[in-house]
Design a protein around this motif. Sequence first.
Motif, PDB file in Angstrom:
ATOM      1  N   ILE A  10       0.834  -1.204   0.000  1.00 47.45           N
ATOM      2  CA  ILE A  10       0.000   0.000   0.000  1.00 47.45           C
ATOM      3  C   ILE A  10       0.867   1.252   0.000  1.00 47.45           C
ATOM      4  O   ILE A  10       0.573   2.226  -0.692  1.00 47.45           O
ATOM      5  CB  ILE A  10      -0.983  -0.030   1.183  1.00 47.45           C
ATOM      6  CG1 ILE A  10      -2.016  -1.145   0.943  1.00 47.45           C
ATOM      7  CG2 ILE A  10      -1.671   1.312   1.380  1.00 47.45           C
ATOM      8  CD1 ILE A  10      -2.929  -1.424   2.102  1.00 47.45           C
ATOM      9  N   ASN A  11       1.960   1.223   0.752  1.00 50.63           N
ATOM     10  CA  ASN A  11       2.875   2.356   0.785  1.00 50.63           C
ATOM     11  C   ASN A  11       3.453   2.619  -0.610  1.00 50.63           C
ATOM     12  O   ASN A  11       3.558   3.774  -1.041  1.00 50.63           O
ATOM     13  CB  ASN A  11       3.985   2.090   1.797  1.00 50.63           C
ATOM     14  CG  ASN A  11       4.707   3.338   2.193  1.00 50.63           C
ATOM     15  OD1 ASN A  11       4.140   4.421   2.193  1.00 50.63           O
ATOM     16  ND2 ASN A  11       5.964   3.193   2.543  1.00 50.63           N
ATOM     17  N   THR A  12       3.812   1.575  -1.323  1.00 48.52           N
ATOM     18  CA  THR A  12       4.327   1.724  -2.686  1.00 48.52           C
ATOM     19  C   THR A  12       3.262   2.304  -3.612  1.00 48.52           C
ATOM     20  O   THR A  12       3.557   3.187  -4.430  1.00 48.52           O
ATOM     21  CB  THR A  12       4.806   0.359  -3.224  1.00 48.52           C
ATOM     22  OG1 THR A  12       5.815  -0.151  -2.346  1.00 48.52           O
ATOM     23  CG2 THR A  12       5.371   0.477  -4.616  1.00 48.52           C
ATOM     24  N   THR A  50      -6.567   1.039  -7.776  1.00 48.07           N
ATOM     25  CA  THR A  50      -7.543  -0.035  -7.825  1.00 48.07           C
ATOM     26  C   THR A  50      -6.995  -1.350  -8.366  1.00 48.07           C
ATOM     27  O   THR A  50      -7.711  -2.343  -8.377  1.00 48.07           O
ATOM     28  CB  THR A  50      -8.771   0.379  -8.659  1.00 48.07           C
ATOM     29  OG1 THR A  50      -8.332   0.708  -9.987  1.00 48.07           O
ATOM     30  CG2 THR A  50      -9.498   1.533  -8.028  1.00 48.07           C
ATOM     31  N   GLY A  51      -5.742  -1.364  -8.805  1.00 46.54           N
ATOM     32  CA  GLY A  51      -5.152  -2.597  -9.306  1.00 46.54           C
ATOM     33  C   GLY A  51      -5.108  -3.665  -8.221  1.00 46.54           C
ATOM     34  O   GLY A  51      -4.560  -3.451  -7.151  1.00 46.54           O
ATOM     35  N   SER A  52      -5.708  -4.795  -8.475  1.00 47.54           N
ATOM     36  CA  SER A  52      -5.762  -5.933  -7.543  1.00 47.54           C
ATOM     37  C   SER A  52      -6.391  -5.566  -6.198  1.00 47.54           C
ATOM     38  O   SER A  52      -6.066  -6.171  -5.175  1.00 47.54           O
ATOM     39  CB  SER A  52      -4.369  -6.501  -7.316  1.00 47.54           C
ATOM     40  OG  SER A  52      -3.783  -6.891  -8.525  1.00 47.54           O
ATOM     41  N   ILE A  53      -7.266  -4.592  -6.196  1.00 45.33           N
ATOM     42  CA  ILE A  53      -7.860  -4.126  -4.939  1.00 45.33           C
ATOM     43  C   ILE A  53      -8.643  -5.234  -4.237  1.00 45.33           C
ATOM     44  O   ILE A  53      -8.683  -5.286  -3.008  1.00 45.33           O
ATOM     45  CB  ILE A  53      -8.737  -2.879  -5.171  1.00 45.33           C
ATOM     46  CG1 ILE A  53      -9.020  -2.182  -3.847  1.00 45.33           C
ATOM     47  CG2 ILE A  53     -10.016  -3.232  -5.880  1.00 45.33           C
ATOM     48  CD1 ILE A  53      -9.627  -0.804  -3.999  1.00 45.33           C
ATOM     49  N   ASN A  59      -7.916  -7.028   3.491  1.00 50.45           N
ATOM     50  CA  ASN A  59      -6.950  -7.383   4.524  1.00 50.45           C
ATOM     51  C   ASN A  59      -6.113  -6.196   4.993  1.00 50.45           C
ATOM     52  O   ASN A  59      -5.204  -6.363   5.804  1.00 50.45           O
ATOM     53  CB  ASN A  59      -6.012  -8.481   4.016  1.00 50.45           C
ATOM     54  CG  ASN A  59      -6.757  -9.753   3.726  1.00 50.45           C
ATOM     55  OD1 ASN A  59      -7.589 -10.173   4.518  1.00 50.45           O
ATOM     56  ND2 ASN A  59      -6.488 -10.353   2.590  1.00 50.45           N
ATOM     57  N   SER A  60      -6.388  -5.025   4.477  1.00 50.88           N
ATOM     58  CA  SER A  60      -5.621  -3.846   4.887  1.00 50.88           C
ATOM     59  C   SER A  60      -6.171  -3.303   6.212  1.00 50.88           C
ATOM     60  O   SER A  60      -7.313  -3.552   6.581  1.00 50.88           O
ATOM     61  CB  SER A  60      -5.682  -2.763   3.807  1.00 50.88           C
ATOM     62  OG  SER A  60      -7.001  -2.350   3.596  1.00 50.88           O
ATOM     63  N   THR A  61      -5.323  -2.555   6.889  1.00 47.42           N
ATOM     64  CA  THR A  61      -5.733  -1.986   8.173  1.00 47.42           C
ATOM     65  C   THR A  61      -6.502  -0.689   7.948  1.00 47.42           C
ATOM     66  O   THR A  61      -6.479  -0.107   6.858  1.00 47.42           O
ATOM     67  CB  THR A  61      -4.522  -1.701   9.070  1.00 47.42           C
ATOM     68  OG1 THR A  61      -3.721  -0.678   8.442  1.00 47.42           O
ATOM     69  CG2 THR A  61      -3.695  -2.947   9.305  1.00 47.42           C
ATOM     70  N   LYS A  62      -7.137  -0.217   8.990  1.00 46.03           N
ATOM     71  CA  LYS A  62      -7.882   1.039   8.925  1.00 46.03           C
ATOM     72  C   LYS A  62      -6.938   2.198   8.597  1.00 46.03           C
ATOM     73  O   LYS A  62      -7.276   3.092   7.830  1.00 46.03           O
ATOM     74  CB  LYS A  62      -8.566   1.287  10.274  1.00 46.03           C
ATOM     75  CG  LYS A  62      -9.745   2.188  10.223  1.00 46.03           C
ATOM     76  CD  LYS A  62     -10.371   2.309  11.595  1.00 46.03           C
ATOM     77  CE  LYS A  62     -11.780   1.804  11.543  1.00 46.03           C
ATOM     78  NZ  LYS A  62     -12.516   2.038  12.792  1.00 46.03           N
ATOM     79  N   GLN A  63      -5.736   2.166   9.159  1.00 45.15           N
ATOM     80  CA  GLN A  63      -4.747   3.219   8.892  1.00 45.15           C
ATOM     81  C   GLN A  63      -4.318   3.195   7.424  1.00 45.15           C
ATOM     82  O   GLN A  63      -4.189   4.243   6.803  1.00 45.15           O
ATOM     83  CB  GLN A  63      -3.528   3.036   9.795  1.00 45.15           C
ATOM     84  CG  GLN A  63      -2.482   4.111   9.604  1.00 45.15           C
ATOM     85  CD  GLN A  63      -1.263   3.889  10.504  1.00 45.15           C
ATOM     86  OE1 GLN A  63      -1.223   2.937  11.275  1.00 45.15           O
ATOM     87  NE2 GLN A  63      -0.298   4.755  10.388  1.00 45.15           N
TER      88      GLN A  63
END
Length: 72
Positions: A10-12, A50-53, A59-63
């Motif tokens: 996500i950072n990338t 949105t790629g591979s969202i 599984n991503s965090t709220k942050q």
Amino acid sequence: MQHLSWFCHINTLVKKAWQCLYHLRRLKDFKLPSKVLKMFYTCTIESILTGSITAWFGNSTKQDRRVLQRVV
């Protein structure tokens, strides 16, 4: 296995999106029509985010989601 997270991915994505946002702002300085600017946003920034969202968003965090939302 419990140490796995989507933070690096996500950072990338966020970094790539911010780079494209810079280019969008530069294009805006050239007084391009809003239709062209929207097309640029959709084709570059939105496609990055949105790629591979479906694989990683659930599984991503709220942050992580907040960071993504700031780009949008």
